[in-house]
Scaffold this active site. Sequence first.
Site, PDB file in Angstrom:
ATOM      1  N   TYR A  52       0.834  -1.202   0.000  1.00 56.21           N
ATOM      2  CA  TYR A  52       0.000   0.000   0.000  1.00 56.21           C
ATOM      3  C   TYR A  52       0.869   1.253   0.000  1.00 56.21           C
ATOM      4  O   TYR A  52       1.648   1.490   0.925  1.00 56.21           O
ATOM      5  CB  TYR A  52      -0.928   0.010   1.210  1.00 56.21           C
ATOM      6  CG  TYR A  52      -2.060  -0.990   1.157  1.00 56.21           C
ATOM      7  CD1 TYR A  52      -2.367  -1.674  -0.020  1.00 56.21           C
ATOM      8  CD2 TYR A  52      -2.848  -1.244   2.275  1.00 56.21           C
ATOM      9  CE1 TYR A  52      -3.406  -2.592  -0.072  1.00 56.21           C
ATOM     10  CE2 TYR A  52      -3.896  -2.158   2.230  1.00 56.21           C
ATOM     11  CZ  TYR A  52      -4.171  -2.830   1.060  1.00 56.21           C
ATOM     12  OH  TYR A  52      -5.199  -3.734   1.013  1.00 56.21           O
ATOM     13  N   SER A 148      -5.849 -14.159   1.173  1.00 55.79           N
ATOM     14  CA  SER A 148      -6.675 -13.203   0.439  1.00 55.79           C
ATOM     15  C   SER A 148      -6.925 -13.734  -0.958  1.00 55.79           C
ATOM     16  O   SER A 148      -5.987 -14.177  -1.643  1.00 55.79           O
ATOM     17  CB  SER A 148      -5.961 -11.845   0.369  1.00 55.79           C
ATOM     18  OG  SER A 148      -6.667 -10.933  -0.443  1.00 55.79           O
ATOM     19  N   ASN A 149      -8.180 -13.731  -1.374  1.00 57.37           N
ATOM     20  CA  ASN A 149      -8.562 -14.118  -2.725  1.00 57.37           C
ATOM     21  C   ASN A 149      -8.196 -15.560  -3.072  1.00 57.37           C
ATOM     22  O   ASN A 149      -7.893 -15.872  -4.220  1.00 57.37           O
ATOM     23  CB  ASN A 149      -7.939 -13.155  -3.752  1.00 57.37           C
ATOM     24  CG  ASN A 149      -8.330 -11.718  -3.492  1.00 57.37           C
ATOM     25  OD1 ASN A 149      -9.488 -11.345  -3.609  1.00 57.37           O
ATOM     26  ND2 ASN A 149      -7.363 -10.896  -3.110  1.00 57.37           N
ATOM     27  N   TRP A 215     -13.624  -6.893   0.899  1.00 52.84           N
ATOM     28  CA  TRP A 215     -12.925  -5.677   0.480  1.00 52.84           C
ATOM     29  C   TRP A 215     -13.693  -4.963  -0.640  1.00 52.84           C
ATOM     30  O   TRP A 215     -14.531  -5.540  -1.295  1.00 52.84           O
ATOM     31  CB  TRP A 215     -11.481  -5.963   0.075  1.00 52.84           C
ATOM     32  CG  TRP A 215     -11.217  -6.962  -1.013  1.00 52.84           C
ATOM     33  CD1 TRP A 215     -11.060  -8.308  -0.872  1.00 52.84           C
ATOM     34  CD2 TRP A 215     -11.009  -6.686  -2.409  1.00 52.84           C
ATOM     35  NE1 TRP A 215     -10.783  -8.891  -2.092  1.00 52.84           N
ATOM     36  CE2 TRP A 215     -10.733  -7.921  -3.047  1.00 52.84           C
ATOM     37  CE3 TRP A 215     -11.016  -5.521  -3.173  1.00 52.84           C
ATOM     38  CZ2 TRP A 215     -10.483  -8.023  -4.418  1.00 52.84           C
ATOM     39  CZ3 TRP A 215     -10.768  -5.610  -4.543  1.00 52.84           C
ATOM     40  CH2 TRP A 215     -10.508  -6.848  -5.146  1.00 52.84           C
ATOM     41  N   SER A 216     -13.374  -3.679  -0.786  1.00 57.52           N
ATOM     42  CA  SER A 216     -14.061  -2.792  -1.743  1.00 57.52           C
ATOM     43  C   SER A 216     -15.574  -2.847  -1.575  1.00 57.52           C
ATOM     44  O   SER A 216     -16.320  -3.115  -2.534  1.00 57.52           O
ATOM     45  CB  SER A 216     -13.676  -3.139  -3.186  1.00 57.52           C
ATOM     46  OG  SER A 216     -12.353  -2.745  -3.458  1.00 57.52           O
ATOM     47  N   GLY A 225     -14.336   2.677  -9.260  1.00 59.84           N
ATOM     48  CA  GLY A 225     -14.860   3.785  -8.468  1.00 59.84           C
ATOM     49  C   GLY A 225     -16.001   3.322  -7.593  1.00 59.84           C
ATOM     50  O   GLY A 225     -16.381   2.152  -7.581  1.00 59.84           O
ATOM     51  N   SER A 272     -12.000   3.954   3.503  1.00 65.75           N
ATOM     52  CA  SER A 272     -12.017   5.416   3.440  1.00 65.75           C
ATOM     53  C   SER A 272     -11.122   6.025   4.508  1.00 65.75           C
ATOM     54  O   SER A 272     -10.982   5.491   5.606  1.00 65.75           O
ATOM     55  CB  SER A 272     -13.446   5.928   3.627  1.00 65.75           C
ATOM     56  OG  SER A 272     -13.471   7.341   3.632  1.00 65.75           O
TER      57      SER A 272
END
Length: 306
Positions: A52, A148-149, A215-216, A225, A272
């Site tokens: 990140y 993850s994933n 996530w997202s 977006g 966020s």
Amino acid sequence: MKRIKMGCTTLSIPAMALGIMRMNQKSVPEAQVAIQAAYDAGINFIDSADIYGGGKSEEIFGQAFSQMQIKREEMFIQSKTGIVPGKRYDFSKEHILHSVDEILERMQLDYLDSLVLHRPDALMDPEEVAEAFDQLQAAGKVRFFGVSNFDTAQFKLLQSCLSQRLMFNQLQFSLKHTGMIDFGMHMNMVDKPSVDRDSQFLDYARLHKVTVQAWSPFQYGMFEGTFIDNDGFPKLNQELQKLADKYEVGKNAIAAAWILRYPANIQMLVGSMNPQHIRDSAKGAKIRLTRQEWYDLYLAAGNYLP
């Protein structure tokens, strides 16, 4: 804040975590405001990754958190490793051990509560990963582990070689990313939603007590977006607003409540850095949508029932 059981343990964690992917874009004081807003809302779980911001997100977090009045033991701090940007995925023992040392240095920590492997590595050697996990746990550098994933077979393969139980699997899930549940409702059909692209992992997680981290939660596509207040999704935003008015919260809270209404021990990752969005999202953990409200949102997102 709603609390859930972590994996197969009796430990409780908040139903939401603060993801710090975008913390590299903030100053240290701004990062402190975001962390404090989450903490005050009952979100005492941090999710990070070594990639990140090229590591800067963790540096900013480390500087910010070290100057705050929150005790380390009051926070559950998780990071991910395994992606070498633009080059490869790397689950080698050497890479995992080196990455954890760098993560701890950047975040100014003595240990991680959890380490997650960040996307599957085609060259994964489960026995080598097991050696890395054992060494990290024995050294007191990592308490728990996850992935993850991962699909179900990948998860089971790795778990078969570990002395620790995998606690987490991070998967994309939101009102605009519903594939994990579409195929179940389209069972025995030949339409597009009937295709299982996720190897029934949600059902596996429920059977084997694995915490799914979504996530997202407010995104459409991969990183195109947000669908919140997006003119491209008028019907969905109309439905979100209707329920937001009913429950006297913002749209983020309703979108969050939709995810948490699904009965699979899901923890939602709030990405966020906006304190207002963090606080509003957290309110979603207090809302239990009715069955009809949940389905109304599902349909407004562009899905259909057979």
